[in-house]
Design an enzyme around this catalytic site. Sequence first.
Site, PDB file in Angstrom:
ATOM      1  N   PHE A 164      45.242  44.159  40.854  1.00 24.19           N
ATOM      2  CA  PHE A 164      44.949  43.014  39.991  1.00 24.19           C
ATOM      3  C   PHE A 164      44.366  43.437  38.648  1.00 24.19           C
ATOM      4  O   PHE A 164      43.785  42.630  37.940  1.00 24.19           O
ATOM      5  CB  PHE A 164      43.986  42.069  40.718  1.00 24.19           C
ATOM      6  N   HIS A 168      33.864  40.061  45.944  1.00 28.36           N
ATOM      7  CA  HIS A 168      33.421  39.144  44.900  1.00 28.36           C
ATOM      8  C   HIS A 168      32.443  38.079  45.387  1.00 28.36           C
ATOM      9  O   HIS A 168      32.148  37.130  44.651  1.00 28.36           O
ATOM     10  CB  HIS A 168      34.637  38.479  44.239  1.00 28.36           C
ATOM     11  N   ASP A 185      36.499  41.617  36.455  1.00 23.89           N
ATOM     12  CA  ASP A 185      36.576  40.198  36.812  1.00 23.89           C
ATOM     13  C   ASP A 185      35.340  39.412  36.364  1.00 23.89           C
ATOM     14  O   ASP A 185      34.753  38.646  37.129  1.00 23.89           O
ATOM     15  CB  ASP A 185      36.803  40.011  38.325  1.00 23.89           C
ATOM     16  N   SER A 239      30.447  49.978  50.880  1.00 21.98           N
ATOM     17  CA  SER A 239      29.706  50.472  49.722  1.00 21.98           C
ATOM     18  C   SER A 239      28.269  50.859  50.069  1.00 21.98           C
ATOM     19  O   SER A 239      27.805  51.949  49.705  1.00 21.98           O
ATOM     20  CB  SER A 239      29.707  49.386  48.632  1.00 21.98           C
TER      21      SER A 239
END
Length: 205
Positions: free
Chosen positions: A15, A139, A165, A119
């Site tokens: 993306f 997100h 983003d 992460s």
Amino acid sequence: MSIKLPIDIRAIKGFLAAHEGEALYHLAAEASGLGPCLEVGSYCGKSTVYLATACKLTDNVVFAVDHHRGSEEHQPGEEYHDPDLFDERAQLMDSFRNFRANIRTAELEDWVVPIVAPSAIAARHWNTPLGLVFIDGGHSLEAAMTDYRSWSRHIVPGGYLAIHDIFPDPADGGQAPYDIYKLALASAQFELVETVDTLGILRRI
């Protein structure tokens, strides 16, 4: 300025817009002189190719952190679900095979260190100073905050934090990346360099 990549970037799922990728490339070409680069959220390797191609110039590496089970929006029934990346046997998303094939096709395996883990777990015992951290993981606010808190503290002075983003207007997209972008600026540890479409680039003071 146009750059030469070792693979047709359009063939890689992802993306990241081309001009955002080119901005990442130029940023990594500079930052890799300060230390290794690290990205959170590799997916199928589109951003990794831009970063690793730049790291190759200084014979440095990009650490590619991703559990490869997909973010919330990639799960079955969600907006960005890709059935080609769904492992029917495990009944889970799995983008790692596609990622690894793309890095191999691009002949960038010597400049990419995949870290297949969430992460926070990957960061738990991290001690390597970094020239660039690129955040493009989950997100949700929790995921974005975890990525920011886990990795931004490892950026060397003069190094860079890039966040993908960023949508100031909630009508355009989710707010979590924008929230950590604002948090970084408010911390007085980072200064804004530029924004390229939805990519925010900050420098560690």
